[in-house]
Motif scaffolding. Structure first.
Motif, PDB file in Angstrom:
ATOM      1  N   GLY A 132       0.788  -1.227   0.000  1.00  0.00           N
ATOM      2  CA  GLY A 132       0.000   0.000   0.000  1.00  0.00           C
ATOM      3  C   GLY A 132       0.815   1.269   0.000  1.00  0.00           C
ATOM      4  N   VAL A 133       2.122   1.184  -0.173  1.00  0.00           N
ATOM      5  CA  VAL A 133       2.978   2.370  -0.099  1.00  0.00           C
ATOM      6  C   VAL A 133       2.782   3.288  -1.286  1.00  0.00           C
ATOM      7  CG1 VAL A 133       5.384   3.142  -0.250  1.00  0.00           C
ATOM      8  CG2 VAL A 133       4.741   1.368   1.373  1.00  0.00           C
ATOM      9  N   SER A 134       2.764   2.737  -2.498  1.00  0.00           N
ATOM     10  CA  SER A 134       2.733   3.580  -3.695  1.00  0.00           C
ATOM     11  C   SER A 134       2.021   2.858  -4.827  1.00  0.00           C
ATOM     12  CB  SER A 134       4.162   3.941  -4.119  1.00  0.00           C
ATOM     13  OG  SER A 134       4.168   4.618  -5.351  1.00  0.00           O
ATOM     14  N   ASP A 135       1.466   3.659  -5.750  1.00  0.00           N
ATOM     15  CA  ASP A 135       0.846   3.097  -6.947  1.00  0.00           C
ATOM     16  C   ASP A 135       1.815   3.075  -8.121  1.00  0.00           C
ATOM     17  OD1 ASP A 135      -1.557   2.694  -5.660  1.00  0.00           O
ATOM     18  OD2 ASP A 135      -2.304   4.706  -6.140  1.00  0.00           O
ATOM     19  N   SER A 136       3.025   3.579  -7.922  1.00  0.00           N
ATOM     20  CA  SER A 136       4.024   3.601  -8.991  1.00  0.00           C
ATOM     21  C   SER A 136       4.596   2.201  -9.191  1.00  0.00           C
ATOM     22  CB  SER A 136       5.150   4.579  -8.644  1.00  0.00           C
ATOM     23  OG  SER A 136       6.230   4.428  -9.544  1.00  0.00           O
ATOM     24  N   ARG A 137       4.585   1.731 -10.430  1.00  0.00           N
ATOM     25  CA  ARG A 137       5.120   0.407 -10.731  1.00  0.00           C
ATOM     26  C   ARG A 137       6.593   0.306 -10.364  1.00  0.00           C
ATOM     27  NH1 ARG A 137       3.115  -2.850 -14.992  1.00  0.00           N
ATOM     28  NH2 ARG A 137       5.252  -2.899 -15.797  1.00  0.00           N
ATOM     29  N   HIS A 169       1.466 -11.055  -4.761  1.00  0.00           N
ATOM     30  CA  HIS A 169       1.061 -11.354  -6.137  1.00  0.00           C
ATOM     31  C   HIS A 169      -0.143 -10.546  -6.609  1.00  0.00           C
ATOM     32  CE1 HIS A 169      -1.200 -13.742  -9.176  1.00  0.00           C
ATOM     33  NE2 HIS A 169      -0.013 -13.773  -9.753  1.00  0.00           N
ATOM     34  N   PRO A 170      -1.255 -10.496  -5.877  1.00  0.00           N
ATOM     35  CA  PRO A 170      -2.410  -9.719  -6.368  1.00  0.00           C
ATOM     36  C   PRO A 170      -2.090  -8.240  -6.577  1.00  0.00           C
ATOM     37  CG  PRO A 170      -3.050 -11.138  -4.539  1.00  0.00           C
ATOM     38  CD  PRO A 170      -1.562 -11.143  -4.590  1.00  0.00           C
ATOM     39  N   THR A 171      -1.290  -7.669  -5.673  1.00  0.00           N
ATOM     40  CA  THR A 171      -0.933  -6.256  -5.803  1.00  0.00           C
ATOM     41  C   THR A 171      -0.119  -6.009  -7.063  1.00  0.00           C
ATOM     42  OG1 THR A 171      -0.902  -6.005  -3.396  1.00  0.00           O
ATOM     43  CG2 THR A 171       0.226  -4.321  -4.685  1.00  0.00           C
ATOM     44  N   MET A 172       0.871  -6.847  -7.317  1.00  0.00           N
ATOM     45  CA  MET A 172       1.736  -6.651  -8.478  1.00  0.00           C
ATOM     46  C   MET A 172       0.988  -6.897  -9.782  1.00  0.00           C
ATOM     47  SD  MET A 172       4.292  -5.650  -6.869  1.00  0.00           S
ATOM     48  CE  MET A 172       5.501  -5.467  -8.171  1.00  0.00           C
ATOM     49  N   PHE A 177       1.755  -6.129 -13.782  1.00  0.00           N
ATOM     50  CA  PHE A 177       2.860  -7.064 -13.984  1.00  0.00           C
ATOM     51  C   PHE A 177       2.323  -8.434 -14.380  1.00  0.00           C
ATOM     52  CE2 PHE A 177       4.870  -3.909 -11.265  1.00  0.00           C
ATOM     53  CZ  PHE A 177       6.117  -3.765 -11.855  1.00  0.00           C
ATOM     54  N   ASP A 178       3.035  -9.082 -15.279  1.00  0.00           N
ATOM     55  CA  ASP A 178       2.680 -10.443 -15.678  1.00  0.00           C
ATOM     56  C   ASP A 178       2.948 -11.393 -14.514  1.00  0.00           C
ATOM     57  OD1 ASP A 178       2.225 -12.361 -18.200  1.00  0.00           O
ATOM     58  OD2 ASP A 178       3.814 -13.215 -16.945  1.00  0.00           O
TER      59      ASP A 178
END
Length: 250
Positions: A132-137, A169-172, A177-178
């Motif tokens: 939850g820190v950032s939405d930046s990939r 995994h769900p967050t990434m 992300f693949d």
């Protein structure tokens, strides 16, 4: 591809260190001599084929494949190369038992530490915070890699995958992300724990085999650790390095 990339990076470090420290060079080997040496060693080189072939074909379990490879190695050493004697086999068994005892003590210590990390919920809570820190990939990926490296210093690969994999995994995937790409990043990054103290089972095992103090091995491994980190970053930010071969197989 990830394995080749990591092997190439460590080979580059080895070449640089050999050049910098002036390690002695072997005299040039003739092509014919190299071919003959390869043919002579071919039966021994088939051991990994026996192990992986049995596992991947479904004919054997991992344990059965290991046992079969041990029997195969004994037969090759005794009947084909004729260099193994019963005295040498006995000496090898004694050394193996002594060495395995040390390794099992290290496993026991790392298992207790892993149990504490899992039971306390530290790994789970840290993974939740990072998610939850950032939405930046880019930031998210760098944080995850750093977290996995730190986690690998106190946990072995498999427990760490089981604990944090379902959380991260769900967050990434939600960030685009693949799944396969992220799984490869996780596995490769956590394998760095094998050369990262205090767990660092591969590092500690190598120190025991070479009979070199652990602190010296840790210092000597720093350039290789940096090379592996660079490889991980390349795999993370160039997805095609991980996905090129699987894409060809689709």
């Amino acid at each position: 591809m990830p394995g080749l990339l990591m092997a190439g990076s460590m080979l580059a470090v080895s070449i640089f260190l050999a050049w910098k420290n002036g390690f002695p060079q072997h005299e040039p080997t003739a092509i014919l001599a190299a071919i003959m040496a390869f043919l002579v060693s071919l039966p021994a080189l088939l051991v990994p084929v026996v192990i992986l072939g049995g596992i991947l074909s479904g004919l054997t379990t991992v344990t059965e494949a290991s046992a079969f490879a041990a029997v195969y190695t004994l037969l090759v050493g005794i009947l084909l190369y004729r260099r193994l004697t019963w005295a040498k086999i006995w000496d090898a068994l004694v050394v193996t038992i002594r060495f395995s005892g040390v390794v099992f003590f290290l496993f026991a210590a790392s298992s207790v530490l892993s149990w504490f990390v899992v039971r306390s919920g530290l790994a789970r809570d840290a993974a939740d915070i990072i998610s939850g820190v950032s939405d930046s990939r880019t930031i998210q990926l760098l944080l995850v890699i750093a977290f996995l490296i730190l986690l690998g210093t106190v946990m072995d690969v498999l427990p760490a995958l089981v604990v944090v994999g379902p959380i991260l995994h769900p967050t990434m995937v939600g960030l685009g992300f693949d799944s396969l790409h992220f799984a490869i990043i996780m596995i490769v990054t956590l394998n760095v724990s094998n050369i990262t103290p205090p767990v660092g089972m591969t590092l500690l095992t190598a120190a025991k085999i070479a009979e070199v103090p652990t602190e010296r091995v840790i210092v000597a491994a720093v350039p290789f650790f940096i090379a592996v980190i660079v490889s991980i970053l390349l795999l993370a930010f160039i997805p095609s390095l991980s996905l090129w071969v699987p894409t060809l197989l689709d």
